[in-house]
Enzyme design. Structure first.
Site, short mmCIF file in Angstrom:
data_model
loop_
_atom_site.label_atom_id
_atom_site.label_comp_id
_atom_site.label_asym_id
_atom_site.label_seq_id
_atom_site.Cartn_x
_atom_site.Cartn_y
_atom_site.Cartn_z
N GLU A 138 0.85 -1.20 0.00
CA GLU A 138 0.00 0.00 0.00
C GLU A 138 0.89 1.24 0.00
N ILE B 120 1.63 -2.38 -8.20
CA ILE B 120 1.14 -3.75 -8.44
C ILE B 120 1.43 -4.18 -9.87
N CYS C 64 2.96 -16.89 0.00
CA CYS C 64 3.05 -16.73 -1.47
C CYS C 64 4.40 -16.10 -1.83
N ARG D 184 36.52 -6.65 -28.90
CA ARG D 184 36.87 -5.22 -28.87
C ARG D 184 38.39 -5.05 -28.70
N GLN E 174 44.53 -7.45 -17.75
CA GLN E 174 44.25 -8.07 -16.45
C GLN E 174 43.02 -7.47 -15.76
N GLU F 271 9.39 -7.83 -3.55
CA GLU F 271 9.44 -9.15 -2.87
C GLU F 271 10.31 -9.08 -1.63
N PHE G 29 13.46 -5.69 13.23
CA PHE G 29 12.55 -4.93 12.35
C PHE G 29 11.89 -3.78 13.09
P1 TGC Z 1 5.84 -11.54 11.53
O1 TGC Z 1 5.27 -11.28 12.89
O2 TGC Z 1 7.29 -11.90 11.44
O3 TGC Z 1 5.01 -12.68 10.81
C1 TGC Z 1 3.60 -12.67 10.73
C2 TGC Z 1 3.15 -14.09 10.44
O4 TGC Z 1 3.65 -14.51 9.16
C3 TGC Z 1 4.51 -15.65 9.34
N1 TGC Z 1 5.61 -15.50 8.38
C4 TGC Z 1 5.69 -16.19 7.25
N2 TGC Z 1 4.91 -17.16 6.75
C5 TGC Z 1 5.25 -17.67 5.56
N3 TGC Z 1 6.33 -17.25 4.86
C6 TGC Z 1 7.13 -16.26 5.32
N4 TGC Z 1 8.18 -15.83 4.61
C7 TGC Z 1 6.84 -15.69 6.58
N5 TGC Z 1 7.38 -14.72 7.35
C8 TGC Z 1 6.63 -14.61 8.45
C9 TGC Z 1 4.94 -15.62 10.78
O5 TGC Z 1 5.29 -16.88 11.23
C10 TGC Z 1 3.71 -15.09 11.46
O6 TGC Z 1 2.75 -16.14 11.54
P2 TGC Z 1 1.75 -16.22 12.79
O7 TGC Z 1 0.99 -17.48 12.54
O8 TGC Z 1 2.63 -16.25 14.01
O9 TGC Z 1 0.91 -14.98 12.71
O10 TGC Z 1 5.50 -10.29 10.62
P3 TGC Z 1 6.10 -8.82 10.64
O11 TGC Z 1 4.92 -7.90 10.59
O12 TGC Z 1 7.10 -8.66 11.76
O13 TGC Z 1 6.84 -8.72 9.23
C11 TGC Z 1 7.95 -9.51 8.93
C12 TGC Z 1 8.58 -9.09 7.59
C13 TGC Z 1 9.13 -7.67 7.68
C14 TGC Z 1 9.70 -10.05 7.32
C15 TGC Z 1 7.53 -9.17 6.47
O14 TGC Z 1 6.50 -8.28 6.67
C16 TGC Z 1 8.12 -8.97 5.09
O15 TGC Z 1 8.57 -9.92 4.48
N6 TGC Z 1 8.08 -7.70 4.54
C17 TGC Z 1 8.47 -7.46 3.16
C18 TGC Z 1 7.22 -7.19 2.35
C19 TGC Z 1 7.31 -7.76 0.97
O16 TGC Z 1 8.12 -8.61 0.67
N7 TGC Z 1 6.40 -7.34 0.11
C20 TGC Z 1 6.32 -7.86 -1.19
C21 TGC Z 1 5.05 -7.42 -1.88
S1 TGC Z 1 4.66 -8.39 -3.30
C22 TGC Z 1 5.80 -7.96 -4.44
O17 TGC Z 1 6.71 -7.23 -4.23
C23 TGC Z 1 5.59 -8.57 -5.76
S2 TGC Z 1 6.72 -8.10 -6.94
C24 TGC Z 1 6.30 -9.26 -8.05
C25 TGC Z 1 6.98 -9.18 -9.34
O18 TGC Z 1 6.71 -8.25 -10.14
O19 TGC Z 1 7.77 -10.14 -9.62
P1 FAD Z 2 9.72 1.06 2.17
O1 FAD Z 2 9.15 -0.09 2.92
O2 FAD Z 2 9.20 2.41 2.46
O3 FAD Z 2 11.30 1.03 2.39
C1 FAD Z 2 12.12 2.16 2.11
C2 FAD Z 2 13.52 1.84 2.62
O4 FAD Z 2 13.49 1.63 4.03
C3 FAD Z 2 14.09 0.56 2.01
O5 FAD Z 2 15.45 0.72 1.76
C4 FAD Z 2 13.90 -0.48 3.11
O6 FAD Z 2 14.86 -1.52 3.06
C5 FAD Z 2 14.07 0.38 4.35
N1 FAD Z 2 13.39 -0.19 5.52
C6 FAD Z 2 12.07 -0.39 5.70
N2 FAD Z 2 11.84 -0.96 6.90
C7 FAD Z 2 13.04 -1.13 7.50
C8 FAD Z 2 13.47 -1.68 8.73
N3 FAD Z 2 12.61 -2.23 9.61
N4 FAD Z 2 14.79 -1.70 9.00
C9 FAD Z 2 15.69 -1.20 8.11
N5 FAD Z 2 15.35 -0.66 6.93
C10 FAD Z 2 14.03 -0.63 6.62
N6 FAD Z 2 3.93 -5.11 -4.31
C11 FAD Z 2 2.82 -5.90 -4.40
O7 FAD Z 2 2.10 -6.09 -3.42
N7 FAD Z 2 2.52 -6.52 -5.57
C12 FAD Z 2 3.25 -6.37 -6.70
O8 FAD Z 2 2.93 -6.95 -7.74
C13 FAD Z 2 4.38 -5.50 -6.65
N8 FAD Z 2 5.11 -5.25 -7.78
C14 FAD Z 2 6.10 -4.30 -7.74
C15 FAD Z 2 6.71 -3.90 -8.93
C16 FAD Z 2 7.69 -2.91 -8.91
C17 FAD Z 2 8.29 -2.45 -10.19
C18 FAD Z 2 8.09 -2.34 -7.68
C19 FAD Z 2 9.16 -1.29 -7.63
C20 FAD Z 2 7.49 -2.74 -6.50
C21 FAD Z 2 6.47 -3.71 -6.51
N9 FAD Z 2 5.79 -4.05 -5.35
C22 FAD Z 2 4.69 -4.88 -5.40
C23 FAD Z 2 6.06 -3.34 -4.10
C24 FAD Z 2 7.32 -3.81 -3.38
O9 FAD Z 2 7.13 -5.04 -2.78
C25 FAD Z 2 7.70 -2.73 -2.38
O10 FAD Z 2 8.19 -1.63 -3.12
C26 FAD Z 2 8.72 -3.20 -1.37
O11 FAD Z 2 8.18 -4.20 -0.54
C27 FAD Z 2 9.27 -2.05 -0.53
O12 FAD Z 2 8.25 -1.24 -0.05
P2 FAD Z 2 8.35 0.37 -0.23
O13 FAD Z 2 8.63 0.64 -1.65
O14 FAD Z 2 7.14 0.95 0.38
O15 FAD Z 2 9.64 0.79 0.60
#
Ligand code: TGC
Ligand code: FAD
Length: 392
Positions: A140, A170, A246, A276, A287, A371, A391
């Site tokens: 969001e 997204i 996921c 080149r 090197q 991700e 975190f």
């Molecule tokens: P936390 O308290 O640690 O965990 C909450 C619950 O989730 C469980 N859990 C997991 N389960 C499955 N897989 C994982 N990797 C898991 N990590 C944690 C955990 O056990 C717990 O379960 P329960 O039953 O106890 O409730 O949660 P937190 O709020 O402290 O957050 C942890 C953190 C920071 C690692 C997590 O929020 C995180 O990974 N943040 C990054 C967000 C992110 O990756 N966003 C991606 C959005 S999608 C995207 O970017 C698509 S791009 C696609 C493309 O174009 O290819």
């Molecule tokens: P922020 O969370 O605001 O982070 C900003 C900076 O702060 C980063 O350097 C981060 O590492 C740092 N930071 C944040 N928290 C901490 C902490 N606790 N400690 C230390 N450093 C911290 N999302 C979807 O849901 N679906 C999609 O399909 C999808 N596709 C995407 C496609 C593209 C091209 C891009 C750029 C993003 C996409 N995303 C999607 C979103 C993506 O997952 C987020 O951009 C990403 O998770 C980071 O969130 P943010 O951009 O809000 O950065």
């Protein structure tokens, strides 16, 4: 763009670890990228457009839900096959791999793992053929790294759920037929909903002006009093662990995909360095250039071994989320560093669209952010090894 002369590096004979089926899948994807992606990708990246016409072909090479069982229209392959497909597609372009990752791991996976039987039979076969395309709404505007803070919400209105909120960044949003949307119920518990394009109050404006992932279509998801039928709620898992589950699958694919981008940069730079000539001899004989190339192949080989081992662990159901984070983080950083070094080997030519390197380099800036950012994955490893949460 120059003709695609790609030859995949395999310095440690990793092919010996693959089955004939793996090699067949990998090679057919490799051929497809040469035939259908390399000739067009530069043009689409330049005009910032996703090449919609390749959707059916992506489905044909098995890129949509490779591990989804045949019963639901998938090819029922193992995780190494999934990884190899992502590697080959990202060798062409990270944006095309994004589309395949999202469709497979972020749309089909949650329906398969958390959906009802009716949802699986209704959606999965059509997602596998590309007849339906999906997107995944977790991030969001105010909640990226911290998705648990999301404010998108739904209320139970008796015969339907009323959804309000917004998602940002997204992938595939502007053209997706369905969106897997993560939202909180009235008790603040996170659930997945299948939102369909034609639902009133649902819009998907495109995000413009990206310098990265230009051949991928990115947008917002906006929900204004969207009436979602109750049968569109994913019934079998709730809580933040559901979307994060996921992400494990998608991050695994990215750990492999990044190797593809790195291999393409290395292969291009190696070939260029032998052709080149400066100061009367090929620059590959100096090197300083050999140091770059030798370090690149070393890092690619280490990343390949990491991905392969992770794939075998995942096939055995033993790969942990933290292991997946380590591989995503390491392999994307490896690829972005290689892209930067490879670009330098090409000198001025490296900044042009005649070669793929600069496009990979810019794409990888998204891959290292989405991700889970590079920092977040480091903190996941930190938490795993110390037991101490840094975190919050
Ligand atoms: P936390 O308290 O640690 O965990 C909450 C619950 O989730 C469980 N859990 C997991 N389960 C499955 N897989 C994982 N990797 C898991 N990590 C944690 C955990 O056990 C717990 O379960 P329960 O039953 O106890 O409730 O949660 P937190 O709020 O402290 O957050 C942890 C953190 C920071 C690692 C997590 O929020 C995180 O990974 N943040 C990054 C967000 C992110 O990756 N966003 C991606 C959005 S999608 C995207 O970017 C698509 S791009 C696609 C493309 O174009 O290819
Ligand atoms: P922020 O969370 O605001 O982070 C900003 C900076 O702060 C980063 O350097 C981060 O590492 C740092 N930071 C944040 N928290 C901490 C902490 N606790 N400690 C230390 N450093 C911290 N999302 C979807 O849901 N679906 C999609 O399909 C999808 N596709 C995407 C496609 C593209 C091209 C891009 C750029 C993003 C996409 N995303 C999607 C979103 C993506 O997952 C987020 O951009 C990403 O998770 C980071 O969130 P943010 O951009 O809000 O950065």
């Amino acid at each position: 763009m120059k003709p695609d002369l790609f030859e995949a590096p395999d310095y440690y004979c990793l092919d010996d670890l693959l089955t004939d089926e793996h090699k067949l899948i990998r090679d057919s994807a490799r051929d497809w990228v040469k035939k259908s992606i390399s000739p067009i990708i530069e043009e689409y990246a330049q005009k910032a457009e996703f090449p919609n016409h390749i959707i059916k072909e992506l489905a044909d090479i098995g890129a949509f839900g490779p591990y989804i069982p045949e019963k639901y229209g998938g090819p029922g392959l193992d995780n190494i096959s999934y990884g190899l497909l992502m590697q080959e597609i990202e060798r062409g372009d990270s944006g095309i791999r994004s589309t395949a990752s999202v469709q497979s791991s972020l749309v089909m996976y949650p329906i398969w793992k958390y959906g009802s039987e009716e949802q699986k039979t209704k959606f999965l076969p059509r997602l596998a053929t590309g007849e339906l395309m999906g997107c995944f709404g977790l991030t969001e505007p105010d909640h990226g790294s911290n998705p648990g803070g999301m404010t998108t919400n739904f209320k139970d209105k008796g015969d339907h759920l009323l959804l309000n909120g917004a998602k940002l960044w997204i992938s595939n949003a502007p053209f997706a037929d369905i969106a897997i949307v993560w939202a909180k119920n009235e008790e603040g518990r996170i659930h997945g909903l299948i939102v369909e394009r034609e639902m009133e109050g649902f819009t998907t404006p495109e995000t413009h002006n990206k310098w990265s992932l230009r051949a991928s279509s990115t947008g917002e998801l906006i929900f204004t009093d969207v009436k979602v039928p109750k049968e569109n709620l994913l019934p079998n898992k709730s809580g933040l662990g559901a979307p994060l589950g996921c992400l494990d699958s998608a991050r695994f694919g990215i750990a492999w995909g990044a190797i593809g981008a790195a291999m393409d940069c290395y292969d291009t730079a190696l070939r260029y360095s032998k052709e080149r000539v400066q100061f009367g001899r090929p620059i590959g004989g100096f090197q300083l250039q050999q140091k770059k190339l030798a370090e690149m192949i070393t890092e690619i080989t280490k990343a390949q071994l990491l991905a392969w081992r992770l794939g075998t662990l995942k096939n055995e159901g033993k790969a942990t989320s933290a292991q997946i984070s380590m591989a995503k983080r390491n392999n994307v950083e490896m690829a972005i560093k290689i892209a930067r070094e490879a670009r330098q080997i090409l000198g001025g030519m490296g900044i042009t669209g005649d070669y793929s390197i600069m496009r990979h380099m810019m794409n990888l800036e998204s891959v290292i952010t989405y991700e889970g950012t590079h920092d977040i994955h480091l903190l996941i490893t930190g938490l795993d090894i110390t037991g101490l949460n840094a975190f919050k």
